[in-house]
Structures are given as structure tokens and as C-alpha cells.
Design an enzyme around this catalytic site. Structure first.
Site, PDB file in Angstrom:
ATOM      1  N   ASP A  60       0.824  -1.213   0.000  1.00  0.00           N
ATOM      2  CA  ASP A  60       0.000   0.000   0.000  1.00  0.00           C
ATOM      3  C   ASP A  60       0.863   1.271   0.000  1.00  0.00           C
ATOM      4  OD1 ASP A  60      -1.984  -1.945   0.456  1.00  0.00           O
ATOM      5  OD2 ASP A  60      -1.951  -1.591   2.611  1.00  0.00           O
ATOM      6  N   GLU A 116     -11.630  -1.953  -3.392  1.00  0.00           N
ATOM      7  CA  GLU A 116     -11.041  -1.207  -2.280  1.00  0.00           C
ATOM      8  C   GLU A 116      -9.968  -0.254  -2.802  1.00  0.00           C
ATOM      9  OE1 GLU A 116      -9.534  -4.140   0.387  1.00  0.00           O
ATOM     10  OE2 GLU A 116      -7.940  -4.812  -0.948  1.00  0.00           O
TER      11      GLU A 116
END
Length: 313
Positions: free
Chosen positions: A27, A201
Site C-alpha cells: 500500500d 477497495e
């Protein structure tokens, strides 16, 4: 477009993005302060990496020594120190990092905010100030308060988009002074898939040439070489949507134009960030390296735009 100090004098298309050094990352988001590049990513206390050229990377500590105390009220079952999915934005002399505290597979989650006026630890003004709680979700909610991303609209209004699975991606207006939720702000839905589980997401919105582009990740991360993550995009004239893909399919109905689904080595690319410097732009994300048993690895590559305004790699 996302405002990250220092990128205005960099031509991303002239750099050979053959990354080296400590590339473990999940991420990731990128920033540049002065001559130094920075990566922030999921890990204990929010992990930091630095580079002098954007290509050769080394580990550089973390933001938090332990989990923020405030988060224990909203995620009491959280035991390990990993903080997820930071997002960075430079505005009016301050770096804003939104981050997530959660446990895998649950929507008992919370988003917090930490700020600094510099990213350079050698600067005497270097100090991370935790502003604490922004928004949370619980098992009674139909959304998941993780994977936050900050975007200012063309009128200068700040918005936070976030979400993972459950009922999809959300958008909510922020107060421009506190950079937390605006009074009376309504939670809006801006993308979702049509089947369960709702495998969407990690939203990231940027503005370019009259459109807001919403990048999201489809399918499953975090399974090493079995991961099926992929990056897709849609766009809208309005920050609140509706967003459509290149074929005209609404992102509220599973729409999304494919950007990157990986290859034989780089499995499951996802959780992307997009940054601009003049006319050039970057796509930053992680992928699972099949040559290293599926290790999550930092990936940086130029992002191009066709004549119709759609991004591609």
C-alpha cells in the site's frame, strides 16, 4: 491532481524506473521534499523509505512508535502494531497523512490523521503530530473505514474517499480547517461491484483536464502469488460522480477500465497512487514478486494518457 511538494520539476518519463534497494512495501504512496524522495507504506507505525533519485531505496524508520492510543477505543481487538494504507497530501505548508487501523477481514476500523511541516528528519521542524480520529466503522455498518485518500475538488473543497469490500467505496466532505469531517457531511457511495463478496477497495482520485479519475483495486490482495488484485479506473465530471469506465459502465455497477493486471512475475498489482509533475504522471503500487515467493514489492512506473484522456501503462 494530488498536490505533492517537489514534483513540479521532475519529468517522470525521463527516469528509468528499475528500482533497487529495500523494496518491501504494501500500500505505498510517494512524496518528494527538496531533493529527497519518500515512500510511506503499511507496516509497524507506518513505514518510511527514502531515495535520492526515486530509484534506489532504503528503509528510514516509521512515524509512530506504537499504535495511537485513540485507536484502541474503536479497534479494541487490534494487538499488533501494523498501521495500514497511508495517504499523503501537501497543502498550505503541511503534509497530511491519513492512515487506517483495522484487523484483516473485519470492518471494525478507524481512519486517523497525522501531520508534519517537513518530511526531512534532519530539519529542526520535523515532528509528526497525531491529529487523531477522523471516521470509523463497526460491525453494524455496511462500509469499512480503511484505505483513505484525500482530494481537493476544483472549488478547493477537501474530500476523503475510502473503503474496502462491504458496500464499496465512500466519499465524504471534510472541513478545510480541521481536515476532519465537515459538519453535517453525508456519506456518499461512488463505486461498488455487483457480486458478493464486493471485492473493491483502495480508492485514489485525481483531477485532470476536466475529469475526476477514480482508481480502485479489484479482487483479492495479500495472498502472495495467489493474489488476484488488479487496478481499474473510471471518471466523472463531478467529484461526487457518477463515475463511468471507458465503455460507459457505471462504477456503481462494477464498471472499471483495466490499468494493470500484472504479469508472470509481478502478481496482483494494486493499492495504487497517482502523482503528477507537469505533463508527466506516475503510477505507484505494490505487486507480489513471483521470483521472491510472493513478497509484496514497491512498483513505480510512468502513467500515460491517450487522446481521449484515458490513462494506461
Amino acid at each position: 491532481m494530488n498536490n505533492i511538494k517537489g514534483f513540479d520539476n521532475v519529468n517522470f518519463y525521463e527516469i528509468d524506473w528499475d528500482l533497487k534497494g529495500d523494496l518491501w512495501a504494501h500500500d505505498p504512496v510517494i512524496a518528494k521534499d527538496g531533493s529527497r524522495w519518500y515512500i510511506f507504506h503499511t507496516g509497524n507505525g507506518i513505514q518510511i523509505k527514502t531515495s535520492e533519485d526515486g530509484v534506489n531505496w532504503k528503509q528510514a524508520g516509521q512515524i509512530f512508535p506504537t499504535l495511537p492510543e485513540w485507536s484502541k477505543q474503536y479497534v479494541p481487538e487490534k494487538e499488533e502494531e501494523s498501521i495500514w494504507a497511508p495517504d499523503i497530501y501537501f497543502h498550505d505548508g503541511t503534509y497530511y497523512i491519513y492512515y487506517s487501523v483495522s484487523t484483516f477481514g473485519k470492518n471494525t476500523s478507524a481512519i486517523g490523521l497525522v501531520t508534519n511541516t517537513t518530511l526531512n528528519p534532519e530539519n529542526p521542524d520535523y515532528k509528526w503530530v497525531d491529529k487523531g480520529y477522523v471516521i470509523h466503522s463497526s460491525e453494524t455498518d455496511n462500509y469499512n473505514a480503511i484505505d483513505a485518500n484525500l482530494i481537493f475538488d476544483q472549488e478547493g473543497v477537501p474530500w476523503l474517499n475510502f473503503g474496502s469490500f462491504w458496500s464499496g467505496i465512500k466519499l465524504i466532505q471534510l472541513d478545510p480547517v480541521t481536515m476532519k469531517l465537515a459538519e453535517g457531511a453525508k456519506l456518499l457511495s461512488i463505486s461498488s461491484r455487483t457480486e458478493q463478496p464486493n471485492t473493491i477497495e483502495a480508492p485514489f482520485i485525481v483531477y485532470r483536464n476536466g475529469y475526476y479519475y477514480q482508481f480502485v483495486s479489484f479482487d483479492f490482495c495479500c495472498r502472495g502469488i495467489e493474489s488476484t488484485y488488479k487496478i481499474v479506473v473510471g471518471r466523472s465530471k463531478n467529484i461526487t460522480g457518477p463515475y463511468f469506465d471507458r465503455d460507459g459502465v457505471s462504477m456503481m455497477e462494477g464498471g472499471g477500465t483495466l490499468i494493470d493486471a500484472g504479469d508472470d512475475r509481478w502478481i496482483g498489482p494494486g493499492h495504487c497512487a497517482v502523482y503528477f509533475s507537469g505533463e508527466s504522471s506516475l503510477l505507484v503500487n505494490h505487486a507480489y514478486d513471483a521470483l521472491k515467493k510472493g513478497k509484496p514489492t514497491l512498483r513505480i512506473k510512468p502513467l500515460y494518457w491517450d487522446q481521449e484522456g484515458w490513462p494506461h501503462i
